[in-house]
Design a protein around this motif. Structure first.
Motif, PDB file in Angstrom:
ATOM      1  N   TRP A 257       0.966  -1.113  -0.014  1.00 51.60           N
ATOM      2  CA  TRP A 257       0.010  -0.072  -0.173  1.00 51.60           C
ATOM      3  C   TRP A 257       0.724   1.363  -0.101  1.00 51.60           C
ATOM      4  O   TRP A 257       2.132   1.208   0.319  1.00 51.60           O
ATOM      5  CB  TRP A 257      -0.983  -0.085   1.257  1.00 51.60           C
ATOM      6  N   SER A 259       0.195   5.730   1.025  1.00 46.96           N
ATOM      7  CA  SER A 259      -0.616   6.558   1.453  1.00 46.96           C
ATOM      8  C   SER A 259       0.210   8.053   1.085  1.00 46.96           C
ATOM      9  O   SER A 259       1.289   8.209   0.910  1.00 46.96           O
ATOM     10  CB  SER A 259      -0.894   6.437   2.902  1.00 46.96           C
ATOM     11  N   SER A 260      -0.811   9.125   1.330  1.00 51.83           N
ATOM     12  CA  SER A 260      -0.284  10.557   1.294  1.00 51.83           C
ATOM     13  C   SER A 260       0.495  10.926   2.526  1.00 51.83           C
ATOM     14  O   SER A 260       0.630   9.940   3.450  1.00 51.83           O
ATOM     15  CB  SER A 260      -1.466  11.381   1.215  1.00 51.83           C
ATOM     16  N   GLU A 264      -3.393   9.012   4.374  1.00 53.48           N
ATOM     17  CA  GLU A 264      -4.584   8.928   3.692  1.00 53.48           C
ATOM     18  C   GLU A 264      -4.047   7.598   2.615  1.00 53.48           C
ATOM     19  O   GLU A 264      -3.309   8.159   1.737  1.00 53.48           O
ATOM     20  CB  GLU A 264      -5.180   9.843   2.994  1.00 53.48           C
ATOM     21  N   SER A 266      -3.711   5.809  -0.796  1.00 52.28           N
ATOM     22  CA  SER A 266      -4.037   6.070  -2.061  1.00 52.28           C
ATOM     23  C   SER A 266      -3.823   4.866  -3.121  1.00 52.28           C
ATOM     24  O   SER A 266      -4.084   4.984  -4.042  1.00 52.28           O
ATOM     25  CB  SER A 266      -2.836   7.207  -2.445  1.00 52.28           C
ATOM     26  N   TYR A 267      -3.237   3.936  -2.490  1.00 58.12           N
ATOM     27  CA  TYR A 267      -3.146   2.516  -3.563  1.00 58.12           C
ATOM     28  C   TYR A 267      -3.001   1.415  -2.655  1.00 58.12           C
ATOM     29  O   TYR A 267      -2.617   1.495  -1.623  1.00 58.12           O
ATOM     30  CB  TYR A 267      -1.512   2.748  -4.179  1.00 58.12           C
ATOM     31  N   LEU A 279     -10.747   0.918  -2.105  1.00 53.72           N
ATOM     32  CA  LEU A 279     -10.451   2.401  -1.762  1.00 53.72           C
ATOM     33  C   LEU A 279     -11.693   3.405  -1.704  1.00 53.72           C
ATOM     34  O   LEU A 279     -11.455   4.484  -1.935  1.00 53.72           O
ATOM     35  CB  LEU A 279      -9.028   3.203  -2.126  1.00 53.72           C
ATOM     36  N   SER A 283      -9.409   6.018   4.152  1.00 54.57           N
ATOM     37  CA  SER A 283      -8.421   4.948   4.842  1.00 54.57           C
ATOM     38  C   SER A 283      -8.518   4.686   6.290  1.00 54.57           C
ATOM     39  O   SER A 283      -8.546   3.343   6.659  1.00 54.57           O
ATOM     40  CB  SER A 283      -6.973   5.346   4.455  1.00 54.57           C
ATOM     41  N   ARG A 345       5.416  10.810   0.496  1.00 54.78           N
ATOM     42  CA  ARG A 345       4.152   9.905   0.513  1.00 54.78           C
ATOM     43  C   ARG A 345       4.872   8.786   1.166  1.00 54.78           C
ATOM     44  O   ARG A 345       6.092   8.555   1.491  1.00 54.78           O
ATOM     45  CB  ARG A 345       3.646   9.426  -0.860  1.00 54.78           C
TER      46      ARG A 345
END
Length: 733
Positions: A257, A259-260, A264, A266-267, A279, A283, A345
């Motif tokens: 995974w 995240s920002s 959060e 994001s993938y 998603l 999150s 990120r």
């Protein structure tokens, strides 16, 4: 005016031709104007000369030619007229000069425009872009050097050709539709695929601009093309690599995974989808929906702390599966930073550690069980790496040696607790390990700081050797209680053996009395004979001496019998000595000779030559032989109808053991009783205690030997035992 590409400045050869032609025309015009009576403005034809020179593009030559033509006009005017000038002649001369001047001015301005145009063309040639202009019928009117380099055709080869036919243009939309869109919108941008002169394919990024005339009619299209073949290939390769990377990430047996910077999601990779997770929501909702409620608070706090500090994140939590069960996972993430150190990120992966967690729990249980088992059995584990001498001790080893757990294990600590008399044994075992002995077995004593003595037994075997070190895995057993119990048992066994011997002496009282009285009676007889020899008129001293010698031998014989009886009756600790096994058997037979004769047993004795030498206690071994002989005699008691025979034989077997076999012709031993014959308290006699043969086994085994019985019921029995041949080490024991 349509934009067309010129050839540039006239070549030197063409310039010479033009200059020659201009000179000829100029001479002809001057001759006609000056020498002929024609009354017309012949000098106007000088404009042809000016135009011919101007076409070379040489500004100075044009100016010079214009001046020369004007001068020739004036000269010709003067030569062709007298002093009387008519107004018409003057007017024609002025017209000619005006024509020459106007033509020269226009030619010079055209040259200036041509130079500016040429400079603009050169500027266009300086760009790396391929610039092509073509009319509405697609015929090329301009082809810069960038186009030559991109497509491979020279300008003179390309101009006049249809652009799309020459380059075999391919587009995602039909070319007619593309042209219509250019006419409609005035411009177009997109990607085209074209073929170079060498047949290779290029992909270009094209920008079309439409040129309209003053009336708004489309006249030409200016196209700027950039070669993006390499970029497209790189994009395709990048896309392929991204697809490969995504496939690899999806194939990873973990939940990948990103995240920002604020956490959060994001993938997520395909492993999340297998759990039914997408998603679509926030999150936070994802994490709270899959993390076990008991693990979420700690994980959430750790995750927020990592985001706040920018440090790598690690946590272990239970993650819900699609079937509702939970599995342990290791959740880890690292930040990606920009060149200024700011977090862009987070990238993370959840690794399934359920099996490892179960293995760890099983290992913890196993270690707890092992620790309890070692504590209960008083057995510790020791691992040793040589030649470095590194050691690892289990907790029980620390308890056995009575060291605190913070001590670093080593041979020095072992020697510090070893009894001074056993230090040599421990060093010898350690040196054997250094030499790579496959098996180590050592028993020694420990002396505690308060003076207490412990008995320990250490065994170890060589683990799979590595190239640079030797490793042993072993166990240290605290056998103090066992040793003390064994000592007590040995004392009890010795007491019982002593009682048995005394009891046996009581049973042999008649034989003993016979063995003692027989030499005493012989002494008395020899004494009487010596007296008679002395009382003769002439004493026979020779006979007297023989009688006295006989008395001495009989006295020694009686003394030996009494010594043996005292030895057997005496309570003492066993003593080791090198013994003649034949002699042990002979002495034992003499002590039971009376019982053998009384039971009318025919005895046959066979002795090995040379006699087997063993290391042992004389009295105990005699006790074994006498006990076995008496058992054989008792087995033949009451037997009728056949002779009572006993055969006693000594021998050497396998070169390492001396054997004594006592065979009788009694009733034999049943198969049921053979296996229990040497057990304590087992007896087939009505008045027996069942301890005789058990004590025999204890004595033989204490001497490193083995005792057993062979029999067929009704066919007699053979009792036999073996003892190790002495190899010169008896004194060391």
């Amino acid at each position: 005016m349509m934009f067309r590409q010129s050839a540039g400045m006239t070549s030197a050869r063409d310039a010479r031709v033009l200059f020659s032609l201009a000179g000829i025309v100029g001479v002809i015009v001057f001759v006609i104007d000056a020498l002929t009576p024609l009354d017309i403005a012949i000098a106007v034809l000088y404009v042809v000369v000016v135009l011919l020179v101007a076409s070379t593009g040489l500004r100075h030559a044009t100016v010079a030619t214009a001046c020369a033509c004007a001068a020739l006009t004036v000269i010709a005017f003067l030569m062709s007229h007298d002093e009387n000038y008519s107004g018409g002649s003057i007017a024609r001369g002025i017209v000619s000069l005006l024509a020459i001047g106007t033509t020269s001015f226009l030619a010079l301005r055209n040259q200036a425009n041509t130079v500016r145009l040429q400079e603009q063309i050169q500027l266009l040639n300086l760009t790396h872009d391929a610039i092509v202009a073509y009319d509405m019928s697609d015929r090329i009117t301009f082809w810069n050097q960038g186009a030559e380099e991109l497509y491979g055709w020279k300008a003179d080869q390309a101009i006049g050709q249809r652009i799309h036919e020459l380059t075999r243009t391919s587009s995602s939309i039909p070319l007619d539709a593309l042209r219509d869109e250019v006419v409609r919108k005035g411009r177009w941008e997109g990607e085209l695929e074209r073929v170079r002169s060498d047949g290779s394919t290029v992909i270009v990024s094209s920008r079309f601009a439409l040129w309209r005339d003053d009336k708004g009619k489309p006249r030409a299209i200016l196209a700027t093309n950039n070669d993006i073949t390499m970029r497209k290939r790189m994009e395709a390769e990048l896309q392929r690599q991204q697809e490969d990377l995504r496939a690899i990430i999806d194939a990873i047996p973990g939940m990948v995974w990103s995240s920002s910077r604020d956490g959060e999601l994001s993938y997520i990779n395909r492993r999340w989808n297998e759990l039914g997770i997408t998603l679509t929501g926030g999150s936070g909702d994802v994490w709270t929906s899959i993390v076990h409620p008991d693990d979420w608070p700690a994980m959430h706090a750790a995750w927020r702390g990592a985001i706040a500090t920018g440090k790598p994140f690690e946590n272990v939590a239970r993650i819900r599966q699609s079937n509702g069960s939970y599995r342990w996972m290791h959740i880890g993430a690292d930040p990606l930073r920009d060149q200024n150190g700011q977090i862009l990120r987070w990238y993370g992966v959840n690794t399934d550690i359920e099996e490892r967690k179960q293995a760890e729990q099983a290992l913890e249980r196993s270690e707890a069980f092992l620790s309890d088992a070692q504590r209960l059995s008083r057995t510790g584990s020791i691992a040793t790496r040589l030649p470095a001498g590194e050691m690892w001790w289990s907790d029980e080893v620390y308890r056995i040696f009575e060291y605190a757990p913070d001590y670093t294990p080593g041979i020095e600590l072992v020697l510090a607790r070893t009894h001074p008399d056993d230090i040599a044994l421990v060093r010898e075992a350690y040196e054997s390990a250094l030499s790579g002995a496959p098996y180590i077995d050592n028993e020694h004593r420990l002396q505690m700081p308060d003076g207490r003595i412990k008995y320990v037994h250490y065994v170890a075997h060589l683990a799979v050797p590595r190239s640079d070190s030797i490793e042993y895995v072993g166990a240290l057993m605290d056998v103090t209680e066992r040793q003390l119990a064994q000592d007590a048992l040995d004392r009890s066994t010795a007491e019982l053996a002593h009682v048995t011997r005394v009891t046996m002496l009581g049973e042999l009282a008649a034989s003993i009395a016979h063995e003692v009285t027989q030499p005493l009676a012989a002494i008395v007889t020899a004494g009487d004979a010596a007296t008679r020899w002395l009382n003769r008129a002439k004493p026979d001293l020779g006979e007297v001496g023989q009688s006295i010698n006989q008395m001495v031998r009989d006295a020694k014989r009686a003394s030996d019998v009494i010594r043996q009886i005292r030895s057997m009756a005496q309570k003492r600790d066993p003593s080791q000595a090198v013994l003649d096994l034949n002699g042990i058997v002979r002495e034992s037979i003499e002590l039971v000779r009376r019982e053998l004769d009384a039971a009318r047993v025919e005895l046959e004795a066979c002795y090995a030559e040379p006699p087997p030498l063993v290391c042992g206690d004389r009295v105990q071994l005699q006790q074994v032989v006498i006990n076995l002989v008496m058992n054989g005699v008792q087995a033949m008691t009451g037997m009728t109808g056949r002779a009572r025979r006993m055969r006693i034989a000594t021998s050497v077997v396998d070169g390492h053991h001396g054997q004594v076999a006592i065979e009788d012709s009694g009733t034999g031993i049943s198969e049921e009783n053979v296996g229990r014959l040497f057990n304590a308290f087992f007896t087939t006699k009505a008045d027996g205690m069942g301890m005789g043969l058990s004590i025999c086994r204890s004595i033989v085994e204490a001497h490193g030997g083995r005792i057993w019985a062979e029999s067929e019921e009704g066919q007699g029995a053979t009792m036999q035992f073996v003892l190790p041949i002495d190899k010169g080490t008896c004194d060391e024991q």
